[in-house]
Design a protein around this motif. Structure first.
Motif, PDB file in Angstrom:
ATOM      1  N   ILE A 102     -23.652 -33.063 -41.456  1.00 10.81           N
ATOM      2  CA  ILE A 102     -24.578 -32.687 -40.385  1.00 10.81           C
ATOM      3  C   ILE A 102     -25.563 -33.812 -40.112  1.00 10.81           C
ATOM      4  CG2 ILE A 102     -26.479 -31.127 -39.817  1.00 10.81           C
ATOM      5  CD1 ILE A 102     -24.819 -28.903 -41.178  1.00 10.81           C
ATOM      6  N   LEU A 103     -26.103 -34.422 -41.164  1.00  9.63           N
ATOM      7  CA  LEU A 103     -27.047 -35.522 -40.979  1.00  9.63           C
ATOM      8  C   LEU A 103     -26.370 -36.741 -40.353  1.00  9.63           C
ATOM      9  CD1 LEU A 103     -29.168 -35.294 -44.239  1.00  9.63           C
ATOM     10  CD2 LEU A 103     -29.863 -34.730 -41.914  1.00  9.63           C
ATOM     11  N   LEU A 104     -25.141 -37.010 -40.749  1.00  8.63           N
ATOM     12  CA  LEU A 104     -24.404 -38.137 -40.180  1.00  8.63           C
ATOM     13  C   LEU A 104     -24.147 -37.915 -38.690  1.00  8.63           C
ATOM     14  CD1 LEU A 104     -23.079 -40.816 -40.984  1.00  8.63           C
ATOM     15  CD2 LEU A 104     -21.006 -39.544 -41.455  1.00  8.63           C
ATOM     16  N   GLY A 105     -23.763 -36.704 -38.324  1.00  8.78           N
ATOM     17  CA  GLY A 105     -23.552 -36.385 -36.920  1.00  8.78           C
ATOM     18  C   GLY A 105     -24.835 -36.454 -36.109  1.00  8.78           C
ATOM     19  N   CYS A 106     -25.934 -35.965 -36.688  1.00  8.43           N
ATOM     20  CA  CYS A 106     -27.228 -36.020 -35.981  1.00  8.43           C
ATOM     21  C   CYS A 106     -27.688 -37.461 -35.796  1.00  8.43           C
ATOM     22  CB  CYS A 106     -28.281 -35.227 -36.747  1.00  8.43           C
ATOM     23  SG  CYS A 106     -28.073 -33.459 -36.631  1.00  8.43           S
ATOM     24  N   PHE A 107     -27.504 -38.295 -36.820  1.00 10.58           N
ATOM     25  CA  PHE A 107     -27.885 -39.701 -36.697  1.00 10.58           C
ATOM     26  C   PHE A 107     -27.127 -40.361 -35.551  1.00 10.58           C
ATOM     27  CE2 PHE A 107     -26.483 -44.044 -37.577  1.00 10.58           C
ATOM     28  CZ  PHE A 107     -27.694 -44.705 -37.458  1.00 10.58           C
ATOM     29  N   ALA A 108     -25.821 -40.159 -35.514  1.00 12.76           N
ATOM     30  CA  ALA A 108     -25.009 -40.793 -34.472  1.00 12.76           C
ATOM     31  C   ALA A 108     -25.404 -40.280 -33.086  1.00 12.76           C
ATOM     32  CB  ALA A 108     -23.528 -40.538 -34.732  1.00 12.76           C
ATOM     33  N   PHE A 109     -25.650 -38.991 -32.990  1.00 13.61           N
ATOM     34  CA  PHE A 109     -26.034 -38.399 -31.705  1.00 13.61           C
ATOM     35  C   PHE A 109     -27.350 -38.982 -31.206  1.00 13.61           C
ATOM     36  CE2 PHE A 109     -28.353 -35.080 -29.394  1.00 13.61           C
ATOM     37  CZ  PHE A 109     -27.481 -34.885 -28.335  1.00 13.61           C
ATOM     38  N   LEU A 110     -28.363 -38.972 -32.056  1.00 19.28           N
ATOM     39  CA  LEU A 110     -29.682 -39.443 -31.637  1.00 19.28           C
ATOM     40  C   LEU A 110     -29.699 -40.950 -31.378  1.00 19.28           C
ATOM     41  CD1 LEU A 110     -31.894 -37.306 -34.023  1.00 19.28           C
ATOM     42  CD2 LEU A 110     -31.522 -36.979 -31.574  1.00 19.28           C
ATOM     43  N   TRP A 111     -29.016 -41.710 -32.220  1.00 14.59           N
ATOM     44  CA  TRP A 111     -29.005 -43.159 -32.042  1.00 14.59           C
ATOM     45  C   TRP A 111     -28.252 -43.558 -30.778  1.00 14.59           C
ATOM     46  CZ3 TRP A 111     -31.924 -46.440 -34.780  1.00 14.59           C
ATOM     47  CH2 TRP A 111     -31.730 -47.793 -34.543  1.00 14.59           C
ATOM     48  N   GLY A 112     -27.149 -42.886 -30.484  1.00 14.57           N
ATOM     49  CA  GLY A 112     -26.390 -43.194 -29.275  1.00 14.57           C
ATOM     50  C   GLY A 112     -27.184 -42.915 -28.015  1.00 14.57           C
ATOM     51  N   TRP A 113     -27.869 -41.790 -27.972  1.00 14.28           N
ATOM     52  CA  TRP A 113     -28.655 -41.470 -26.795  1.00 14.28           C
ATOM     53  C   TRP A 113     -29.897 -42.346 -26.698  1.00 14.28           C
ATOM     54  CZ3 TRP A 113     -26.782 -39.143 -22.794  1.00 14.28           C
ATOM     55  CH2 TRP A 113     -25.666 -38.329 -22.964  1.00 14.28           C
ATOM     56  N   PHE A 142     -23.249 -48.528 -34.398  1.00 11.26           N
ATOM     57  CA  PHE A 142     -21.863 -48.496 -34.871  1.00 11.26           C
ATOM     58  C   PHE A 142     -21.732 -49.089 -36.273  1.00 11.26           C
ATOM     59  CE2 PHE A 142     -20.698 -47.612 -30.484  1.00 11.26           C
ATOM     60  CZ  PHE A 142     -19.628 -46.754 -30.646  1.00 11.26           C
ATOM     61  N   LEU A 143     -22.455 -50.182 -36.533  1.00  9.37           N
ATOM     62  CA  LEU A 143     -22.403 -50.772 -37.877  1.00  9.37           C
ATOM     63  C   LEU A 143     -23.038 -49.849 -38.911  1.00  9.37           C
ATOM     64  CD1 LEU A 143     -23.176 -54.522 -37.080  1.00  9.37           C
ATOM     65  CD2 LEU A 143     -20.967 -53.474 -37.640  1.00  9.37           C
ATOM     66  N   SER A 144     -24.140 -49.192 -38.551  1.00 11.25           N
ATOM     67  CA  SER A 144     -24.772 -48.231 -39.472  1.00 11.25           C
ATOM     68  C   SER A 144     -23.857 -47.048 -39.733  1.00 11.25           C
ATOM     69  CB  SER A 144     -26.097 -47.735 -38.897  1.00 11.25           C
ATOM     70  OG  SER A 144     -26.979 -48.789 -38.717  1.00 11.25           O
TER      71      SER A 144
END
Length: 160
Positions: A81-92, A114-116
């Motif tokens: 869940i945290l990994l998905g939230c990180f990707a979502f927030l960072w992408g936007w 993407f590297l993170s």
């Protein structure tokens, strides 16, 4: 876990090939002329692709057949869940900063995202969170995306 499906692997890698091709085109054609619309399209695609890759972690959670999870599984779920939230927030964030401010900063944020995500998924893979073969496919796709975004970042955009 089951083996990662081949068709899904091909679609994920195909998702990484598109930014590589668009970034290469921006770099090569950008020497002659400015391509602002294609630059914005690539930034938006990267800003949407990063949350999609994060959402795949949520998909792995949804395919579990158990209802009451052991204690170790709850830690795995929290990581996903945290990994998905990180990707979502960072992408936007990258897409918003790039669209409203500097496109180059947006591309740099997407490269960092993407590297993170590769590093965070490597940690999750060590804990056995992913099916066999998934992590290699994701690394290949992310590296293709990073190369494409780096080419777009270095594109002169008709400044000669």
């Amino acid at each position: 876990m089951r083996q990662f499906p081949v068709t899904a692997a091909m679609l994920i890698v195909l998702g990484g090939v598109l930014p590589l091709l668009m970034g290469g085109w921006l770099f090569l054609a950008g020497i002659v002329m400015s391509l602002p619309h294609l630059t914005l399209v690539l930034l938006t695609y990267g800003g949407c692709l990063l949350p999609f890759y994060g959402a795949m972690n949520w998909g792995f959670l949804a395919c579990k057949p158990t209802i009451i999870l052991p204690k170790r599984e709850s830690l795995r779920d929290k990581r996903a869940i945290l990994l998905g939230c990180f990707a979502f927030l960072w992408g936007w964030l990258a897409m918003g900063v790039g669209a409203s401010g500097s496109l180059k900063i947006g591309f740099a944020l997407e490269i960092g995202g993407f590297l993170s995500l590769i590093l965070l998924e490597r940690l999750a893979n060590r804990h056995g969170d992913f099916p066999p073969g998934y992590f290699l496919v994701r690394v290949i796709s992310s590296i293709l995306c990073v190369i494409g975004f780096a080419l777009a970042l270095l594109s002169p955009q008709g400044q000669f």
